[in-house]
Scaffold this active site. Structure first.
Site, short mmCIF file in Angstrom:
data_model
loop_
_atom_site.label_atom_id
_atom_site.label_comp_id
_atom_site.label_asym_id
_atom_site.label_seq_id
_atom_site.Cartn_x
_atom_site.Cartn_y
_atom_site.Cartn_z
N LYS A 42 33.09 44.34 59.57
CA LYS A 42 33.05 45.01 58.26
C LYS A 42 31.82 44.58 57.47
O LYS A 42 31.10 45.42 56.92
CB LYS A 42 34.31 44.65 57.46
CG LYS A 42 34.25 45.05 56.02
CD LYS A 42 35.49 44.67 55.24
CE LYS A 42 35.44 43.30 54.60
NZ LYS A 42 34.53 43.20 53.44
N ASN A 43 31.58 43.26 57.42
CA ASN A 43 30.50 42.77 56.56
C ASN A 43 29.11 43.10 57.10
O ASN A 43 28.12 42.89 56.41
CB ASN A 43 30.65 41.27 56.33
CG ASN A 43 31.80 40.96 55.39
OD1 ASN A 43 32.43 41.89 54.86
ND2 ASN A 43 32.08 39.69 55.19
N ARG B 37 33.13 46.27 45.80
CA ARG B 37 31.98 45.60 45.18
C ARG B 37 30.76 45.52 46.09
O ARG B 37 29.64 45.45 45.62
CB ARG B 37 32.38 44.20 44.72
CG ARG B 37 33.04 44.25 43.41
CD ARG B 37 33.90 43.05 43.11
NE ARG B 37 34.82 43.43 42.07
CZ ARG B 37 35.97 44.05 42.28
NH1 ARG B 37 36.34 44.35 43.52
NH2 ARG B 37 36.73 44.41 41.29
N ASP C 233 36.96 40.05 40.31
CA ASP C 233 38.11 40.36 41.15
C ASP C 233 38.94 39.11 41.34
O ASP C 233 38.78 38.13 40.63
CB ASP C 233 37.69 40.98 42.49
CG ASP C 233 36.82 40.05 43.31
OD1 ASP C 233 36.78 38.85 43.00
OD2 ASP C 233 36.21 40.53 44.27
N ASP D 201 36.01 33.15 53.92
CA ASP D 201 36.98 34.15 54.40
C ASP D 201 38.01 33.54 55.36
O ASP D 201 39.08 34.10 55.55
CB ASP D 201 36.25 35.28 55.12
CG ASP D 201 35.20 35.92 54.25
OD1 ASP D 201 35.41 37.05 53.79
OD2 ASP D 201 34.16 35.27 54.00
N ILE E 168 32.91 28.19 47.53
CA ILE E 168 32.10 29.40 47.38
C ILE E 168 32.56 30.23 46.18
O ILE E 168 31.75 30.60 45.33
CB ILE E 168 32.12 30.26 48.66
CG1 ILE E 168 31.84 29.40 49.91
CG2 ILE E 168 31.15 31.43 48.56
CD1 ILE E 168 30.45 28.83 50.01
C1 UD1 Z 1 29.90 38.26 51.17
C2 UD1 Z 1 31.05 38.80 52.00
C3 UD1 Z 1 32.33 38.05 51.71
C4 UD1 Z 1 32.12 36.56 51.86
C5 UD1 Z 1 30.92 36.09 51.03
C6 UD1 Z 1 30.58 34.63 51.21
C7 UD1 Z 1 30.51 41.13 52.32
C8 UD1 Z 1 30.86 42.54 52.04
N1 UD1 Z 1 31.24 40.20 51.69
O1 UD1 Z 1 30.19 38.52 49.80
O2 UD1 Z 1 33.34 38.51 52.62
O3 UD1 Z 1 33.29 35.89 51.41
O4 UD1 Z 1 29.76 36.86 51.41
O5 UD1 Z 1 30.38 34.34 52.53
O6 UD1 Z 1 29.62 40.84 53.11
N2 UD1 Z 1 26.76 34.61 43.31
C9 UD1 Z 1 26.17 34.47 42.08
N3 UD1 Z 1 25.19 35.35 41.72
C10 UD1 Z 1 24.79 36.37 42.54
C11 UD1 Z 1 25.40 36.50 43.80
C12 UD1 Z 1 26.39 35.60 44.16
O7 UD1 Z 1 26.50 33.56 41.32
O8 UD1 Z 1 23.89 37.13 42.16
C13 UD1 Z 1 27.81 33.64 43.71
C14 UD1 Z 1 29.17 34.31 43.93
O9 UD1 Z 1 29.87 34.43 42.73
C15 UD1 Z 1 29.84 33.35 44.89
C16 UD1 Z 1 28.68 32.88 45.75
O10 UD1 Z 1 27.49 33.14 45.01
O11 UD1 Z 1 30.35 32.25 44.20
C17 UD1 Z 1 28.59 33.54 47.11
O12 UD1 Z 1 28.54 34.92 46.97
P1 UD1 Z 1 27.83 35.87 48.05
O13 UD1 Z 1 27.38 35.08 49.21
O14 UD1 Z 1 26.82 36.69 47.32
O15 UD1 Z 1 29.02 36.80 48.51
P2 UD1 Z 1 29.04 38.37 48.70
O16 UD1 Z 1 27.74 38.85 49.26
O17 UD1 Z 1 29.56 39.01 47.45
#
Ligand code: UD1
Length: 422
Positions: free
Chosen positions: A28-29, A99, A123, A311, A333
Protein backbone atom coordinates in the site's frame (compact mmCIF):
# COMPACT_ATOMS: atom_id res chain seq x y z
CA UNK A 1 -26.91 2.66 -7.05
CA UNK A 2 -23.55 1.79 -5.40
CA UNK A 3 -23.02 -1.89 -4.65
CA UNK A 4 -23.17 -2.66 -0.93
CA UNK A 5 -19.69 -3.21 0.55
CA UNK A 6 -18.80 -6.20 2.72
CA UNK A 7 -20.41 -6.28 6.21
CA UNK A 8 -18.53 -3.93 8.46
CA UNK A 9 -17.78 -6.51 11.18
CA UNK A 10 -15.21 -9.27 11.30
CA UNK A 11 -16.11 -12.18 13.58
CA UNK A 12 -13.19 -14.11 15.03
CA UNK A 13 -13.22 -17.34 17.01
CA UNK A 14 -10.39 -19.10 18.87
CA UNK A 15 -7.99 -20.35 16.22
CA UNK A 16 -4.88 -22.37 15.65
CA UNK A 17 -2.64 -23.98 14.87
CA UNK A 18 -2.46 -22.18 11.49
CA UNK A 19 -1.08 -23.90 8.40
CA UNK A 20 -0.67 -23.51 4.66
CA UNK A 21 0.50 -20.57 2.62
CA UNK A 22 -0.60 -17.06 1.77
CA UNK A 23 0.52 -14.78 -1.06
CA UNK A 24 1.63 -11.30 -0.05
CA UNK A 25 0.11 -8.41 -2.04
CA UNK A 26 1.82 -5.27 -3.32
CA UNK A 27 2.66 -2.61 -0.74
CA UNK A 28 0.00 0.00 0.00
CA UNK A 29 2.65 2.51 1.05
CA UNK A 30 4.42 2.09 -2.27
CA UNK A 31 1.56 1.95 -4.76
CA UNK A 32 -0.05 5.16 -3.49
CA UNK A 33 3.19 7.07 -4.17
CA UNK A 34 3.70 5.43 -7.57
CA UNK A 35 0.19 6.52 -8.50
CA UNK A 36 1.02 10.08 -7.38
CA UNK A 37 4.22 9.97 -9.46
CA UNK A 38 2.12 9.54 -12.62
CA UNK A 39 1.38 13.27 -12.24
CA UNK A 40 4.93 13.86 -13.47
CA UNK A 41 4.43 12.99 -17.15
CA UNK A 42 1.56 12.60 -19.62
CA UNK A 43 0.86 9.19 -21.11
CA UNK A 44 -0.23 5.68 -20.16
CA UNK A 45 1.20 3.80 -17.16
CA UNK A 46 0.69 0.17 -16.11
CA UNK A 47 1.21 -0.87 -12.49
CA UNK A 48 1.28 -4.55 -11.54
CA UNK A 49 0.94 -6.33 -8.20
CA UNK A 50 -1.48 -3.57 -7.17
CA UNK A 51 -3.42 -4.55 -4.04
CA UNK A 52 -7.21 -4.41 -4.23
CA UNK A 53 -7.67 -2.08 -1.25
CA UNK A 54 -9.81 1.00 -0.72
CA UNK A 55 -6.83 3.38 -0.34
CA UNK A 56 -5.92 2.58 -3.96
CA UNK A 57 -9.51 3.39 -4.94
CA UNK A 58 -9.20 6.64 -3.01
CA UNK A 59 -5.98 7.65 -4.81
CA UNK A 60 -7.62 6.64 -8.12
CA UNK A 61 -10.58 8.92 -7.28
CA UNK A 62 -8.16 11.75 -6.52
CA UNK A 63 -6.31 11.35 -9.82
CA UNK A 64 -9.65 11.04 -11.67
CA UNK A 65 -10.85 14.28 -10.05
CA UNK A 66 -7.84 15.99 -11.69
CA UNK A 67 -8.75 14.57 -15.11
CA UNK A 68 -6.79 11.30 -15.27
CA UNK A 69 -8.30 7.91 -16.10
CA UNK A 70 -7.53 5.02 -13.76
CA UNK A 71 -8.86 1.50 -14.40
CA UNK A 72 -8.23 -2.03 -13.17
CA UNK A 73 -7.37 -3.74 -16.44
CA UNK A 74 -6.60 -7.24 -15.07
CA UNK A 75 -6.30 -8.81 -11.61
CA UNK A 76 -3.60 -6.86 -9.81
CA UNK A 77 -3.12 -4.52 -12.77
CA UNK A 78 -3.90 -0.81 -12.85
CA UNK A 79 -3.72 1.29 -16.01
CA UNK A 80 -3.46 5.04 -15.55
CA UNK A 81 -3.79 7.59 -18.32
CA UNK A 82 -2.50 11.10 -17.72
CA UNK A 83 -3.95 13.27 -20.54
CA UNK A 84 -2.87 16.83 -21.38
CA UNK A 85 -4.39 19.60 -19.28
CA UNK A 86 -5.16 18.00 -15.92
CA UNK A 87 -6.17 20.28 -13.03
CA UNK A 88 -3.39 20.23 -10.36
CA UNK A 89 -5.73 20.27 -7.37
CA UNK A 90 -6.54 17.82 -4.57
CA UNK A 91 -9.97 18.57 -3.06
CA UNK A 92 -10.76 18.36 0.64
CA UNK A 93 -13.25 15.46 0.36
CA UNK A 94 -10.48 13.20 -0.99
CA UNK A 95 -7.54 14.41 1.13
CA UNK A 96 -9.73 14.02 4.20
CA UNK A 97 -10.45 10.39 3.24
CA UNK A 98 -6.75 9.64 2.92
CA UNK A 99 -3.92 11.80 4.26
CA UNK A 100 -1.35 10.16 1.97
CA UNK A 101 -2.98 12.28 -0.79
CA UNK A 102 -0.51 15.00 0.22
CA UNK A 103 2.17 13.27 -1.88
CA UNK A 104 0.63 14.66 -5.08
CA UNK A 105 1.96 18.07 -4.01
CA UNK A 106 5.58 17.56 -5.15
CA UNK A 107 4.91 15.92 -8.54
CA UNK A 108 2.12 18.37 -9.48
CA UNK A 109 4.29 21.34 -8.59
CA UNK A 110 7.24 19.95 -10.55
CA UNK A 111 5.17 19.20 -13.67
CA UNK A 112 2.69 22.11 -13.66
CA UNK A 113 4.44 24.84 -11.67
CA UNK A 114 1.39 24.98 -9.41
CA UNK A 115 -0.41 22.69 -6.98
CA UNK A 116 -3.40 23.33 -4.76
CA UNK A 117 -3.99 20.72 -2.06
CA UNK A 118 -6.42 20.64 0.86
CA UNK A 119 -4.65 20.57 4.22
CA UNK A 120 -4.92 17.16 5.87
CA UNK A 121 -6.36 17.13 9.39
CA UNK A 122 -5.11 15.16 12.40
CA UNK A 123 -6.09 11.57 13.00
CA UNK A 124 -5.96 8.82 15.54
CA UNK A 125 -2.14 8.93 15.53
CA UNK A 126 -2.19 12.56 16.68
CA UNK A 127 -1.44 15.66 14.61
CA UNK A 128 0.01 15.12 11.14
CA UNK A 129 1.91 18.29 10.30
CA UNK A 130 3.32 18.86 6.80
CA UNK A 131 5.91 21.47 7.72
CA UNK A 132 8.81 19.31 6.49
CA UNK A 133 7.06 18.67 3.16
CA UNK A 134 6.59 22.42 2.75
CA UNK A 135 10.12 23.36 3.80
CA UNK A 136 11.70 20.90 1.35
CA UNK A 137 9.65 22.25 -1.55
CA UNK A 138 10.37 25.85 -0.53
CA UNK A 139 14.07 25.07 -0.63
CA UNK A 140 13.55 23.89 -4.20
CA UNK A 141 12.04 27.31 -4.98
CA UNK A 142 8.31 26.91 -4.31
CA UNK A 143 6.28 29.73 -2.82
CA UNK A 144 3.39 28.73 -0.55
CA UNK A 145 0.17 30.54 0.28
CA UNK A 146 -2.71 29.16 2.27
CA UNK A 147 -6.37 30.08 2.51
CA UNK A 148 -9.71 28.39 3.16
CA UNK A 149 -8.11 25.12 4.27
CA UNK A 150 -5.96 24.75 1.16
CA UNK A 151 -2.29 25.32 0.52
CA UNK A 152 -1.13 26.46 -2.87
CA UNK A 153 2.44 26.07 -4.05
CA UNK A 154 3.78 27.83 -7.12
CA UNK A 155 7.18 27.87 -8.80
CA UNK A 156 8.12 29.03 -12.27
CA UNK A 157 10.86 26.45 -12.19
CA UNK A 158 12.29 24.43 -9.36
CA UNK A 159 16.04 24.58 -8.79
CA UNK A 160 18.15 21.77 -7.30
CA UNK A 161 19.44 22.36 -3.79
CA UNK A 162 20.52 20.70 -0.52
CA UNK A 163 17.67 19.60 1.72
CA UNK A 164 18.45 18.46 5.25
CA UNK A 165 15.33 16.90 6.78
CA UNK A 166 14.85 17.47 10.49
CA UNK A 167 13.47 13.93 10.78
CA UNK A 168 13.49 11.13 8.17
CA UNK A 169 9.82 11.65 7.29
CA UNK A 170 8.58 9.22 4.65
CA UNK A 171 6.10 11.64 3.06
CA UNK A 172 8.45 14.66 3.13
CA UNK A 173 11.22 12.59 1.51
CA UNK A 174 8.82 11.43 -1.22
CA UNK A 175 7.48 14.92 -1.95
CA UNK A 176 10.99 16.39 -2.18
CA UNK A 177 12.16 13.46 -4.35
CA UNK A 178 9.25 13.73 -6.77
CA UNK A 179 9.70 17.49 -7.08
CA UNK A 180 13.48 17.32 -7.52
CA UNK A 181 13.38 14.92 -10.49
CA UNK A 182 12.24 17.78 -12.75
CA UNK A 183 14.21 20.58 -11.03
CA UNK A 184 17.15 22.29 -12.74
CA UNK A 185 20.44 20.96 -11.40
CA UNK A 186 21.27 18.61 -8.56
CA UNK A 187 19.36 18.06 -5.32
CA UNK A 188 20.75 16.21 -2.30
CA UNK A 189 18.26 15.06 0.36
CA UNK A 190 20.02 14.31 3.64
CA UNK A 191 18.52 12.44 6.58
CA UNK A 192 16.12 10.98 4.02
CA UNK A 193 13.72 8.20 5.01
CA UNK A 194 15.15 4.81 3.99
CA UNK A 195 12.00 2.66 3.68
CA UNK A 196 11.91 0.01 0.91
CA UNK A 197 8.88 1.82 -0.54
CA UNK A 198 11.09 4.87 -1.17
CA UNK A 199 13.59 2.70 -3.03
CA UNK A 200 10.64 1.34 -5.06
CA UNK A 201 9.52 4.89 -5.89
CA UNK A 202 13.06 5.82 -6.97
CA UNK A 203 13.24 2.72 -9.20
CA UNK A 204 9.94 3.78 -10.80
CA UNK A 205 11.18 7.34 -11.32
CA UNK A 206 14.47 6.14 -12.81
CA UNK A 207 12.57 3.92 -15.22
CA UNK A 208 10.64 7.08 -16.24
CA UNK A 209 13.98 8.71 -17.08
CA UNK A 210 14.84 10.37 -13.75
CA UNK A 211 18.36 10.28 -12.34
CA UNK A 212 18.05 9.29 -8.70
CA UNK A 213 20.88 7.67 -6.74
CA UNK A 214 21.08 6.52 -3.12
CA UNK A 215 17.36 5.87 -2.45
CA UNK A 216 17.12 3.40 0.44
CA UNK A 217 20.04 5.17 2.16
CA UNK A 218 19.86 8.40 4.11
CA UNK A 219 21.39 10.50 1.31
CA UNK A 220 19.49 10.68 -1.96
CA UNK A 221 21.02 12.53 -4.91
CA UNK A 222 18.83 13.64 -7.78
CA UNK A 223 20.05 15.11 -11.07
CA UNK A 224 17.09 17.01 -12.52
CA UNK A 225 15.98 16.13 -16.07
CA UNK A 226 13.82 18.11 -18.53
CA UNK A 227 11.06 15.56 -18.99
CA UNK A 228 9.96 12.09 -17.97
CA UNK A 229 8.00 9.38 -19.77
CA UNK A 230 5.34 6.88 -18.61
CA UNK A 231 6.36 3.29 -17.79
CA UNK A 232 5.21 -0.10 -16.51
CA UNK A 233 6.21 -1.24 -13.03
CA UNK A 234 5.59 -4.03 -10.51
CA UNK A 235 4.91 -2.89 -6.94
CA UNK A 236 7.20 -4.18 -4.16
CA UNK A 237 5.55 -6.72 -1.75
CA UNK A 238 3.90 -5.38 1.39
CA UNK A 239 6.15 -5.97 4.40
CA UNK A 240 3.44 -4.79 6.78
CA UNK A 241 0.89 -7.27 5.43
CA UNK A 242 3.52 -10.01 5.79
CA UNK A 243 4.18 -8.86 9.37
CA UNK A 244 0.46 -9.13 10.13
CA UNK A 245 0.29 -12.82 9.14
CA UNK A 246 3.43 -13.54 11.18
CA UNK A 247 1.75 -11.90 14.19
CA UNK A 248 -1.32 -14.09 13.61
CA UNK A 249 1.00 -17.10 13.67
CA UNK A 250 2.62 -15.80 16.85
CA UNK A 251 -0.77 -15.74 18.60
CA UNK A 252 -2.32 -18.91 17.13
CA UNK A 253 0.78 -21.09 16.63
CA UNK A 254 1.40 -23.39 13.67
CA UNK A 255 3.55 -23.25 10.54
CA UNK A 256 2.87 -20.98 7.54
CA UNK A 257 4.58 -19.83 4.37
CA UNK A 258 4.41 -16.25 3.11
CA UNK A 259 4.81 -16.38 -0.64
CA UNK A 260 6.57 -13.34 -2.09
CA UNK A 261 7.47 -11.79 1.29
CA UNK A 262 10.86 -10.02 1.21
CA UNK A 263 12.75 -10.90 4.40
CA UNK A 264 15.42 -8.26 3.71
CA UNK A 265 12.72 -5.56 4.08
CA UNK A 266 11.74 -6.71 7.56
CA UNK A 267 15.02 -7.74 9.19
CA UNK A 268 14.37 -6.12 12.56
CA UNK A 269 10.84 -7.54 12.79
CA UNK A 270 12.09 -11.05 12.02
CA UNK A 271 14.89 -10.64 14.55
CA UNK A 272 12.37 -9.74 17.27
CA UNK A 273 10.09 -12.64 16.37
CA UNK A 274 13.07 -14.99 16.60
CA UNK A 275 13.83 -13.58 20.08
CA UNK A 276 10.21 -14.31 20.97
CA UNK A 277 10.67 -17.95 20.00
CA UNK A 278 9.36 -18.10 16.43
CA UNK A 279 11.33 -20.15 13.92
CA UNK A 280 11.97 -18.20 10.71
CA UNK A 281 13.37 -19.64 7.48
CA UNK A 282 14.17 -17.22 4.68
CA UNK A 283 13.64 -18.62 1.18
CA UNK A 284 14.33 -17.18 -2.26
CA UNK A 285 10.66 -16.31 -2.84
CA UNK A 286 9.25 -15.99 0.65
CA UNK A 287 9.43 -16.82 4.33
CA UNK A 288 8.41 -19.94 6.26
CA UNK A 289 7.65 -19.47 9.96
CA UNK A 290 6.86 -21.86 12.80
CA UNK A 291 5.49 -20.99 16.23
CA UNK A 292 4.87 -23.30 19.19
CA UNK A 293 2.43 -22.84 22.05
CA UNK A 294 3.37 -19.49 23.58
CA UNK A 295 5.84 -16.75 22.59
CA UNK A 296 8.27 -15.14 25.04
CA UNK A 297 7.75 -11.44 25.83
CA UNK A 298 10.27 -8.85 24.58
CA UNK A 299 10.65 -5.07 24.72
CA UNK A 300 10.25 -3.18 21.45
CA UNK A 301 10.74 0.41 20.40
CA UNK A 302 9.63 1.95 17.09
CA UNK A 303 12.15 3.86 14.99
CA UNK A 304 12.51 5.06 11.40
CA UNK A 305 13.55 2.31 8.96
CA UNK A 306 15.58 0.11 9.31
CA UNK A 307 14.34 0.27 12.93
CA UNK A 308 11.04 -1.36 13.88
CA UNK A 309 8.23 0.31 11.93
CA UNK A 310 5.56 2.11 13.90
CA UNK A 311 3.05 0.14 11.79
CA UNK A 312 4.25 -3.08 13.44
CA UNK A 313 3.61 -1.82 16.93
CA UNK A 314 -0.03 -2.94 17.26
CA UNK A 315 1.05 -6.44 16.19
CA UNK A 316 3.62 -6.59 18.98
CA UNK A 317 1.07 -5.41 21.51
CA UNK A 318 -1.36 -8.07 20.23
CA UNK A 319 1.28 -10.81 20.47
CA UNK A 320 2.44 -9.69 23.93
CA UNK A 321 -1.08 -9.87 25.41
CA UNK A 322 -0.81 -13.68 25.43
CA UNK A 323 3.00 -14.11 25.51
CA UNK A 324 4.95 -15.39 28.50
CA UNK A 325 6.23 -12.50 30.62
CA UNK A 326 6.13 -8.69 30.49
CA UNK A 327 7.04 -6.57 27.47
CA UNK A 328 7.43 -2.80 27.16
CA UNK A 329 6.43 -1.22 23.85
CA UNK A 330 7.68 2.30 23.15
CA UNK A 331 6.34 4.53 20.37
CA UNK A 332 8.79 7.09 18.97
CA UNK A 333 7.18 8.11 15.68
CA UNK A 334 3.58 9.18 16.30
CA UNK A 335 2.25 10.74 19.50
CA UNK A 336 -1.09 8.90 19.42
CA UNK A 337 -1.65 5.36 18.21
CA UNK A 338 -2.57 3.74 21.52
CA UNK A 339 -6.37 3.84 21.26
CA UNK A 340 -6.73 0.17 20.29
CA UNK A 341 -5.16 -0.67 23.63
CA UNK A 342 -8.44 0.21 25.36
CA UNK A 343 -10.11 -2.29 23.05
CA UNK A 344 -7.57 -4.98 23.96
CA UNK A 345 -8.14 -4.24 27.64
CA UNK A 346 -11.85 -4.88 27.03
CA UNK A 347 -10.76 -8.31 25.83
CA UNK A 348 -9.04 -8.92 29.16
CA UNK A 349 -5.50 -7.83 28.20
CA UNK A 350 -3.29 -6.54 31.00
CA UNK A 351 -1.80 -3.34 29.55
CA UNK A 352 -0.75 -0.16 31.32
CA UNK A 353 0.15 2.91 29.26
CA UNK A 354 2.36 5.74 30.41
CA UNK A 355 3.23 8.49 27.96
CA UNK A 356 4.53 6.79 24.85
CA UNK A 357 5.12 3.44 26.61
CA UNK A 358 2.81 0.46 27.00
CA UNK A 359 3.61 -2.23 29.54
CA UNK A 360 2.00 -5.52 28.48
CA UNK A 361 1.77 -8.42 30.93
CA UNK A 362 1.02 -11.63 29.06
CA UNK A 363 -2.03 -13.68 30.00
CA UNK A 364 -2.70 -17.29 29.05
CA UNK A 365 -5.85 -16.32 27.15
CA UNK A 366 -7.89 -13.21 26.27
CA UNK A 367 -11.66 -13.17 26.34
CA UNK A 368 -13.58 -12.46 23.12
CA UNK A 369 -15.61 -9.23 23.14
CA UNK A 370 -17.14 -6.66 20.79
CA UNK A 371 -14.38 -4.18 19.87
CA UNK A 372 -13.88 -1.38 17.34
CA UNK A 373 -11.15 -0.86 14.72
CA UNK A 374 -9.84 2.72 14.80
CA UNK A 375 -7.34 2.49 11.95
CA UNK A 376 -5.89 0.01 9.46
CA UNK A 377 -3.15 -1.61 11.55
CA UNK A 378 -4.95 -1.36 14.89
CA UNK A 379 -7.96 -3.09 13.30
CA UNK A 380 -5.81 -5.90 11.93
CA UNK A 381 -4.11 -6.25 15.33
CA UNK A 382 -7.47 -6.70 17.07
CA UNK A 383 -8.30 -9.54 14.69
CA UNK A 384 -4.87 -11.06 15.38
CA UNK A 385 -5.32 -10.81 19.18
CA UNK A 386 -8.80 -12.34 18.90
CA UNK A 387 -7.33 -15.53 17.44
CA UNK A 388 -5.97 -16.20 20.95
CA UNK A 389 -9.15 -15.32 22.84
CA UNK A 390 -11.80 -17.58 24.32
CA UNK A 391 -15.19 -17.14 22.66
CA UNK A 392 -16.09 -14.87 19.78
CA UNK A 393 -14.74 -11.37 19.11
CA UNK A 394 -16.63 -9.02 16.80
CA UNK A 395 -14.40 -6.30 15.33
CA UNK A 396 -16.61 -3.46 14.04
CA UNK A 397 -15.63 -0.64 11.66
CA UNK A 398 -13.68 -3.26 9.71
CA UNK A 399 -13.78 -0.99 6.64
CA UNK A 400 -10.63 0.57 8.16
CA UNK A 401 -8.91 -2.78 7.58
CA UNK A 402 -10.08 -2.86 3.95
CA UNK A 403 -8.19 0.40 3.36
CA UNK A 404 -4.91 -1.46 3.56
CA UNK A 405 -5.52 -5.23 3.29
CA UNK A 406 -6.64 -7.16 0.25
CA UNK A 407 -8.93 -10.09 1.13
CA UNK A 408 -7.76 -10.03 4.75
CA UNK A 409 -10.48 -12.33 6.05
CA UNK A 410 -10.18 -14.75 3.12
CA UNK A 411 -6.39 -14.93 3.45
CA UNK A 412 -6.54 -15.58 7.21
CA UNK A 413 -9.32 -18.15 6.79
CA UNK A 414 -7.15 -19.81 4.12
CA UNK A 415 -4.52 -20.35 6.84
CA UNK A 416 -7.13 -22.08 8.98
CA UNK A 417 -8.21 -19.19 11.22
CA UNK A 418 -11.83 -19.07 12.37
CA UNK A 419 -12.63 -15.66 10.89
CA UNK A 420 -15.49 -14.36 8.76
CA UNK A 421 -17.46 -11.24 7.86
CA UNK A 422 -20.77 -10.82 9.62
C1 UD1 B 1 4.21 6.93 6.32
C2 UD1 B 1 3.34 5.70 6.17
C3 UD1 B 1 2.85 5.22 7.52
C4 UD1 B 1 4.01 5.03 8.48
C5 UD1 B 1 4.86 6.31 8.54
C6 UD1 B 1 6.10 6.17 9.40
C7 UD1 B 1 2.31 5.95 4.00
C8 UD1 B 1 1.07 6.17 3.23
N1 UD1 B 1 2.21 6.02 5.33
O1 UD1 B 1 3.39 7.99 6.82
O2 UD1 B 1 2.16 3.98 7.33
O3 UD1 B 1 3.49 4.76 9.76
O4 UD1 B 1 5.29 6.66 7.21
O5 UD1 B 1 6.86 5.10 8.98
O6 UD1 B 1 3.37 5.70 3.45
N2 UD1 B 1 6.16 14.86 10.61
C9 UD1 B 1 6.26 16.19 10.91
N3 UD1 B 1 6.25 17.09 9.88
C10 UD1 B 1 6.13 16.70 8.57
C11 UD1 B 1 6.04 15.33 8.28
C12 UD1 B 1 6.05 14.42 9.33
O7 UD1 B 1 6.36 16.58 12.07
O8 UD1 B 1 6.14 17.57 7.69
C13 UD1 B 1 6.20 13.87 11.72
C14 UD1 B 1 4.90 13.07 11.84
O9 UD1 B 1 3.94 13.75 12.59
C15 UD1 B 1 5.37 11.81 12.52
C16 UD1 B 1 6.76 11.61 11.93
O10 UD1 B 1 7.17 12.88 11.42
O11 UD1 B 1 5.50 12.02 13.89
C17 UD1 B 1 6.84 10.56 10.84
O12 UD1 B 1 5.93 10.85 9.83
P1 UD1 B 1 6.16 10.40 8.31
O13 UD1 B 1 7.37 9.54 8.20
O14 UD1 B 1 6.09 11.62 7.46
O15 UD1 B 1 4.89 9.50 8.04
P2 UD1 B 1 3.93 9.49 6.78
O16 UD1 B 1 4.70 9.73 5.52
O17 UD1 B 1 2.74 10.37 7.07
Amino acid sequence: MPLPGPPDRILVGPSGPLGGQVTISGAKNSVLKLMAATCLAEGTYVLRNVPDITDVTCMADLLASMGMTVARTAPGELTLVHPPGIVPEAPYELVERMRASIVVLGPLLARYGRARVALPGGDDFGPRPIDMHQRGLEQLGAVFTSAHGYIEATAEHLVGTSILLEFPSVGATENALMAAVLARGTTVIDNAAREPEIADLAAFLNRMGARVAGAGSSTITIEGVDALAPVEHTVVPDRIEAATFLAALGVAGGAIRLVGARAEHMDMYLQKLTEMGMGITVEPDGITAVAGQRLRSVDVSTLPYPGLATDYKPFFVAMLTTADGVGIVTENIFSGRFRYIDELVRMGADIRTEGHHAVVRGRARLSGAPVRAHDIRAGAALVVAALGAEGETAVSDADHIDRGYEQFVEKLAGLGADVRRG
